[in-house]
Every structure is written in C-alpha cells, then in structure tokens.
Enzyme design. Structure first.
Site, PDB file in Angstrom:
ATOM      1  N   GLU A 102    -100.724 -13.017  27.679  1.00  0.00           N
ATOM      2  CA  GLU A 102    -100.634 -13.859  28.886  1.00  0.00           C
ATOM      3  C   GLU A 102     -99.526 -13.399  29.816  1.00  0.00           C
ATOM      4  O   GLU A 102     -99.688 -13.391  31.036  1.00  0.00           O
ATOM      5  CB  GLU A 102    -100.271 -15.282  28.464  1.00  0.00           C
ATOM      6  N   LYS A 157     -99.584 -15.332  23.637  1.00  0.00           N
ATOM      7  CA  LYS A 157     -98.352 -15.333  24.449  1.00  0.00           C
ATOM      8  C   LYS A 157     -98.116 -13.949  25.041  1.00  0.00           C
ATOM      9  O   LYS A 157     -97.858 -13.781  26.228  1.00  0.00           O
ATOM     10  CB  LYS A 157     -97.144 -15.736  23.591  1.00  0.00           C
ATOM     11  N   ASN A 216    -109.203 -30.189  45.013  1.00  0.00           N
ATOM     12  CA  ASN A 216    -109.081 -29.556  43.699  1.00  0.00           C
ATOM     13  C   ASN A 216    -110.345 -29.926  42.934  1.00  0.00           C
ATOM     14  O   ASN A 216    -110.686 -31.095  42.834  1.00  0.00           O
ATOM     15  CB  ASN A 216    -107.834 -30.069  42.974  1.00  0.00           C
ATOM     16  N   GLY A 217    -111.046 -28.903  42.440  1.00  0.00           N
ATOM     17  CA  GLY A 217    -112.271 -29.168  41.667  1.00  0.00           C
ATOM     18  C   GLY A 217    -113.371 -28.218  42.120  1.00  0.00           C
ATOM     19  O   GLY A 217    -113.119 -27.255  42.843  1.00  0.00           O
ATOM     20  N   LYS A 238    -101.950 -23.144  35.091  1.00  0.00           N
ATOM     21  CA  LYS A 238    -101.421 -23.942  33.982  1.00  0.00           C
ATOM     22  C   LYS A 238    -102.467 -24.910  33.434  1.00  0.00           C
ATOM     23  O   LYS A 238    -102.530 -25.159  32.241  1.00  0.00           O
ATOM     24  CB  LYS A 238    -100.203 -24.741  34.454  1.00  0.00           C
ATOM     25  N   CYS A 267    -105.582 -26.256  40.771  1.00  0.00           N
ATOM     26  CA  CYS A 267    -104.951 -26.190  42.091  1.00  0.00           C
ATOM     27  C   CYS A 267    -103.889 -27.271  42.133  1.00  0.00           C
ATOM     28  O   CYS A 267    -103.932 -28.225  41.388  1.00  0.00           O
ATOM     29  CB  CYS A 267    -105.961 -26.457  43.208  1.00  0.00           C
ATOM     30  N   ARG A 323     -99.727 -24.525  38.915  1.00  0.00           N
ATOM     31  CA  ARG A 323    -101.130 -24.914  38.730  1.00  0.00           C
ATOM     32  C   ARG A 323    -102.088 -23.921  39.388  1.00  0.00           C
ATOM     33  O   ARG A 323    -103.286 -23.916  39.117  1.00  0.00           O
ATOM     34  CB  ARG A 323    -101.387 -26.304  39.317  1.00  0.00           C
ATOM     35  N   HIS A 341    -111.766  -3.129   7.106  1.00  0.00           N
ATOM     36  CA  HIS A 341    -113.223  -3.225   7.340  1.00  0.00           C
ATOM     37  C   HIS A 341    -113.589  -2.771   8.746  1.00  0.00           C
ATOM     38  O   HIS A 341    -114.531  -3.277   9.339  1.00  0.00           O
ATOM     39  CB  HIS A 341    -113.675  -4.671   7.091  1.00  0.00           C
ATOM     40  N   GLU A 348    -101.478 -17.078  17.998  1.00  0.00           N
ATOM     41  CA  GLU A 348    -100.723 -17.698  19.097  1.00  0.00           C
ATOM     42  C   GLU A 348     -99.724 -16.693  19.674  1.00  0.00           C
ATOM     43  O   GLU A 348     -99.606 -16.552  20.891  1.00  0.00           O
ATOM     44  CB  GLU A 348    -100.017 -18.956  18.603  1.00  0.00           C
ATOM     45  N   TRP A 354    -105.967 -21.905  43.136  1.00  0.00           N
ATOM     46  CA  TRP A 354    -106.423 -20.971  42.099  1.00  0.00           C
ATOM     47  C   TRP A 354    -107.898 -20.755  42.412  1.00  0.00           C
ATOM     48  O   TRP A 354    -108.705 -21.661  42.240  1.00  0.00           O
ATOM     49  CB  TRP A 354    -106.227 -21.560  40.706  1.00  0.00           C
TER      50      TRP A 354
HETATM   51  C1  AGP Z   1    -101.319 -21.286  26.733  1.00  0.00           C
HETATM   52  O1  AGP Z   1    -100.163 -20.498  26.839  1.00  0.00           O
HETATM   53  C2  AGP Z   1    -102.252 -21.114  27.907  1.00  0.00           C
HETATM   54  N1  AGP Z   1    -101.614 -21.398  29.125  1.00  0.00           N
HETATM   55  C3  AGP Z   1    -103.567 -21.837  27.716  1.00  0.00           C
HETATM   56  O2  AGP Z   1    -104.223 -21.223  26.637  1.00  0.00           O
HETATM   57  C4  AGP Z   1    -103.483 -23.352  27.430  1.00  0.00           C
HETATM   58  O3  AGP Z   1    -102.978 -23.571  26.132  1.00  0.00           O
HETATM   59  C5  AGP Z   1    -104.913 -23.925  27.477  1.00  0.00           C
HETATM   60  O4  AGP Z   1    -105.414 -23.737  28.789  1.00  0.00           O
HETATM   61  C6  AGP Z   1    -104.986 -25.411  27.112  1.00  0.00           C
HETATM   62  O5  AGP Z   1    -104.246 -26.169  28.040  1.00  0.00           O
HETATM   63  P1  AGP Z   1    -103.952 -27.714  27.671  1.00  0.00           P
HETATM   64  O6  AGP Z   1    -103.101 -27.710  26.447  1.00  0.00           O
HETATM   65  O7  AGP Z   1    -103.269 -28.279  28.872  1.00  0.00           O
HETATM   66  O8  AGP Z   1    -105.297 -28.363  27.412  1.00  0.00           O
END
Ligand code: AGP
Length: 604
Positions: A484, A481, A98-99, A599, A2, A27, A500, A477, A74
């Site tokens: 996401e 991307k 937040n939390g 984020k 958040c 966030r 397999h 990776e 969030w």
């Molecule tokens: C990556 O594109 C994502 N947003 C997510 O996997 C991110 O890498 C992961 O949450 C780790 O975040 P951090 O690097 O801030 O720990």
C-alpha cells in the site's frame, strides 16, 4: 471515497472549507474544489491535484458571504481532470457528490441533458436534473430528483436564489452535521467537524437537511420536520492533527499502546471480559453454532487472526469472508450463525452490503467498528467499538491492533460463556492481553533497528513474506502494508506452500521477510527459511525473543518481545507496520495518501 464539506456561518468560509478539505483529503485526493455563495453569485474554484494546489488558485480571493461547499475526489466516473473535479454547476444549481449514480446515462438521455454537460461525471447529471426541475422550491425539487436516482449519494447543494443556505440529502454515502457558535456545517465524516465541536448527528437517509447560519432543519420527504439525534464524539479535538509527526501513519503507529488500553480496560471487570455496557447478552455467544466474519483488507486480516483463535480455543466452525465476494459465494448463513462485521470506518460498502445480506438470511450481527454512529454500526444488532481515535492515514494500523484486542476479549468471553475456560483460565488469557501495550512499546522503543532493516528492501521490486499458521496471517497484513505505502510487489506465502511452485521465483538476492513467532512451528519455519536462503534469497527474520538463538546469528533479524504464541501477532504486526512505514518514507512517498487509494471505499 470522496470528502465533502459544507459550511455557512461567521468564519472565513474559504479557510473553513480548505482546512476541512485538508482533514478530509485522506478520503480521496485526485482533485479538489470549492464553491462559495456570494449573494446571488456562486464562485467555483477547482483543479486536478491536492488541496494545496486548490489553495494556490484561490489564495487571493476574499469572500464576505460565509457560505460554501467543498470536495476532494477519488475518481470513479471520468478521469482526473479539472473539469471532472467537483463542485459541478448547471444553471442555478451547484453541488458536490459522494457515491455512484448507476442510472446517470439513462437519466441524461431521457431528460435530454447532454447538451448542458461539460464533464464525464455522474454527479453533473444530478446537478442538471435538479436545475431542470427547480422552480424555487428546494425540498420539492430534491425529493423529485432523488426518487429518480439509482445508486448511492451524499449530495450537498447550493441554489442560486438561496443565499447563505445549504441543502443536503443522502442514501448510503455518509454525511454528518452539526451547528455551533461558528455556524452550521456538514461533512463526510467527523474529522472535519471535530475542530469546531464534539456534538454531531448523522443525517438520516432520505431526509432533507437545510443548513442556515444559525439554524438547521431536518425534513422527511412528506415535509415533516424532525429533531436531529445528536451524538457526542469522545475524540480529543486535536487528535485529528499530526501532533508533530511527519505523517499520520507514524503518529497512529505510535498511538497503539494507548489505543489498545483504552479499547480493553473499560471492558474488563474482575479480570473477566465484560460487555454489559454494550448490552450484549451471553446468549449471542452461547446460542450460535458457527461464526462468519465479513470484512475487507486489513479488517479482514484481523478476522484471520480471530479465526485461528476461534478454532484453537473454541473449536468452532468459523469462516472469514472477503466482504466483496461474500454475497456471490452462496454463503451458508442461518439464524445459528453469528456474523461479525469488522470495519474501521463503518462505511465500507462491501462490508455494509454483506452485513445486510447476512441479516436478511436470519443471522445475528455483531460489528467491530471505530467510527461511532457509522452505517455498519447502525445496521448491526450489537456493536463493539474500538477506541483507536481518528485514523487518518490510508494505511490502517491502530484500527487493526484495536480490532485484534476486541477479538481477544470476544474469544475469552465466548470461551468463558461456553464453559471452555474457567474463571482462572479466562483471567490468565485476559492478563496476557493487558500485557500487549507494553510489548508493543518495546517494539516502538527499538524502531530504529527496523528502520535499518528497511534499508535492505528499499529497492526491491518483488518481495516474499513467509511464515506458517498465525505467522502467515501476520504477514498477509504486513505484506498489504508494504504494498500500500511503498508500491513494492510483496506477497505473503504460507512457507510450507513455497515448494509447491512459488519457490521457482526465488533467485539470487530475492528479498524475503520471514516471521517466526510460533514456537510449535519454529522448526519447520526455519527449515523453510534455509530452503530459500540456499537458493540465494536475502532473508530478514522477525523472531520471538525466546527462540531467537535458533537463528544462530545467520540472518539479519529483529527480536520481538516474548508473549504467549497466540498474542505474538500484536508486537509482530507493529514491527511490520514500521517496516512498511520506513520503506515508504525513505523512498520519499506521501505515506498517508498512497496513489490510487482512498481511506474509505464506498463503491462496490
Ligand atoms: C488498510 O490499510 C487499507 N486501507 C484497506 O485495506 C482497509 O483496511 C479496507 O478498505 C477496509 O476499510 P474499513 O476497515 O474502514 O472497512
């Protein structure tokens, strides 16, 4: 998770709060709200939706007080509704949080608060509890209440009888604060502060912060005042903006050559890696017998590349652990283990808790972090900061390649310290690292070609990415991307594994993205491509220039600039970032704020 903002000062409080929430919206962006203190009155405006929707519902309001708090959510407890949006107000208390408060139901029942509650959130229970205990002494009340809470919290609180004053207290969830000519402010992270100043401090856990227009007071639970430890952020004040790009993600992809240069050049002396500025002793690299990397998501994918380098160059045992699984997998950790935590935000709770667990088991902990002074950085024995600058887009790009750059330096340093590389070999390895910004620039210059290739997968529902060895790590990776930001169900497979079972899913026109950058694996990778092609797949290949003719022009492809095989990750991953970006932007999505994501994930 958040975004939180609090401000008391001389500026237009509505504009300060809304502008800050726009910067913090990455966030969490399910809902948003502000509360403004107008003398003894507290006015709340909140809604499900984005900050732009919130701006609409309070656009005609004019405020004189200059004091208020704000929140972008969030959702964790309770659906995405206006009622569940923050701020929450009960009696004389208004707050944002937040939390996660793990015992909120028990507290609501034990103190019979249910009647006062309108929302489904844990946060509102805290407001009700503060109100229950409040008798005009904010610090006493805050101390009384937070000692009953179990879980994580960053609380920012207004009391009706305290005009112009904001209180805050935190446990795990982040809060940074500052004071400047325009007033005093606090936020979940620096992006909201660096518009006003580059001086800030991290609010220490279990201290009570009191913000007044021209003064801030930090008090421990025993009532002792302490001086905040101010830090200076070296981000350009305007670097948190989009600088003309349509999305932060594109801006941050384009910034990678400079970000890598900033991250490595200050750590190379005489052509050799130099971590003396970070005070890291060589013994950290020579005494350890094994390495464990803990991270999540993209940061974990950077760890997979490091794993390949450590095995091939250092011939050491190394594990890359999903931080969320780490503590529950009976990891073999002892004082001979070097644990490396990787995190852009430095606040990912899975990674933070994994690091704390490793420290309890006697491991030495080094972290690779982008945000200075963050929780994981403060928990580590040593920190190597990436110098990527603020990364706003939820999809991580420049943080990933700068994490890789640090890992390349780290492996070179370890190889040199452990006598595996001599001076010449080390300098040669480092020189190739110093070539990566130019190699990435070559990809960026040809990005229109990638935009054309993106058109081939735009309407895909399911998509495979296939490659071997480092190419498989690159594609894990690249696949994240694409998932996401474009919501295409993409899966990265080690291409030798397809036969397999998974190859059963390949039918006519199934889109497949292949990476062929490792010369020693090229022959096998190309035969795997032929296998899926013969079953109808529509294959696009990202291939190293020196071996591109092996495709004999049979496949739509993107030719990558040549580097030593172990460095091909850098240009290849940037090409795949662009692929994901163009698919998402061409589908008309909000590339920077994908659905359901945030984020920074500060919930386990
Ligand atoms: C990556 O594109 C994502 N947003 C997510 O996997 C991110 O890498 C992961 O949450 C780790 O975040 P951090 O690097 O801030 O720990």
């Amino acid at each position: 998770m958040c975004g939180i903002i609090g401000y008391t000062g001389t500026e237009d409080v509505k504009e300060v709060l809304l502008n800050a929430l726009e910067l913090l919206e990455y966030r969490g962006y399910d809902s948003a709200g502000i509360a403004v203190k107008e003398d003894a009155q507290t006015k709340i405006y909140k809604c499900a939706g984005r900050v732009k929707d919130l701006r609409l519902i309070c656009e005609s309001e004019k405020f004189l007080s200059g004091c208020g708090i704000g929140h972008t959510r969030w959702a964790t407890h309770g659906g995405v509704t206006g009622t569940n949006a923050h701020p929450h107000r009960v009696g004389n208390v208004t707050l944002v949080h937040n939390g996660i408060i793990e015992n909120y139901r028990e507290l609501a029942a034990h103190y019979e608060l249910e009647e006062q509650l309108k929302s489904e959130t844990d946060s509102e229970v805290v407001a009700a509890l503060l109100n229950r205990y409040y008798e005009g002494q904010p610090n006493e009340t805050i101390k009384e209440v937070v000692t009953k809470l179990k879980g994580t919290y960053a609380l920012v609180i207004l009391f009706d009888d305290q005009p112009g004053v904001i209180y805050s207290v935190r446990n795990v969830s982040p809060i940074v604060a500052t004071i400047c000519d325009e007033g005093a402010m606090l936020a979940s992270d620096l992006t909201a502060l660096c518009r006003f100043t580059n001086r800030y401090f991290v609010v220490p856990e279990n201290y009570i912060l009191k913000l007044e227009k021209t003064k801030l007071t930090l008090t421990d639970f025993a009532g002792r005042e302490v001086e905040p430890e101010f830090l200076t952020v070296d981000w350009e004040l305007n670097s948190a903006g989009k600088n003309g790009y349509p999305f932060y993600m594109e801006k941050e992809i384009m910034e990678q050559p400079d970000a890598i240069t900033r991250t490595i050049e200050s750590r190379i002396t005489g052509g050799l890696p130099d971590f003396s500025a970070e005070g890291i002793p060589d013994s950290l690299f020579t005494d350890c017998e094994r390495i464990t990397i803990v991270a999540c998501g993209t940061a974990m994918h950077a760890g997979l590349v490091a794993q390949a380098l450590v095995k091939s160059i250092l011939h050491m045992h190394i594990e890359v652990e999903m931080a969320s699984e780490f503590m529950y997998s009976d990891p073999v950790i002892d004082k001979k283990t070097l644990v490396i935590a990787v995190s852009q935000s430095g606040e990912t709770i899975d990674t933070l808790e994994a690091l704390k667990y490793a420290k309890r088991r006697g491991a030495k902990c080094l972290s690779i972090i982008n945000v200075k002074g963050s929780s994981i950085a403060r928990e580590s024995d040593y920190v190597l900061y990436t110098d990527a600058g603020p990364e706003i887009a939820v999809a991580s790009t420049k943080a990933y390649t700068t994490q890789l750059a640090v890992f390349y330096l780290l492996v070179a340093k370890m190889a040199f310290s452990r006598g595996i590389f001599g001076t010449e070999d080390t300098q040669s390895f480092v020189r190739e690292l110093q070539r990566t910004p130019d190699a990435i620039k070559k990809v960026l210059e040809k990005r229109r070609e990638i935009h054309v290739l993106a058109g081939r997968v735009l309407d895909a529902k399911d998509l495979f990415m296939i490659g071997r060895g480092l190419d498989h790590s690159i594609l894990l990776e690249g696949s994240l991307k694409l998932k996401e930001v474009s919501y295409i169900h993409s899966e990265a497979y080690a291409s030798g594994e397809l036969k397999h079972g998974p190859i059963a899913l390949i039918t006519q026109n199934t889109p497949v993205v292949a990476a062929v950058t490792q010369e020693k694996l090229m022959a096998k990778e190309i035969s795997n491509i032929k296998e899926v092609k013969s079953r109808g797949a529509d294959v696009v290949v990202f291939i190293k220039g020196a071996i591109a003719e092996s495709l004999q022009g049979e496949y739509p492809s993107f030719v990558l600039p040549d580097m030593r095989d172990e460095y091909m990750v850098m240009p290849a991953s940037v090409a795949l970032q662009l692929l994901a970006y163009y698919v998402s932007s061409d589908k008309g999505f909000d590339v920077d704020k994908p659905r359901n994501l945030a984020k920074v994930v500060t919930v386990e």
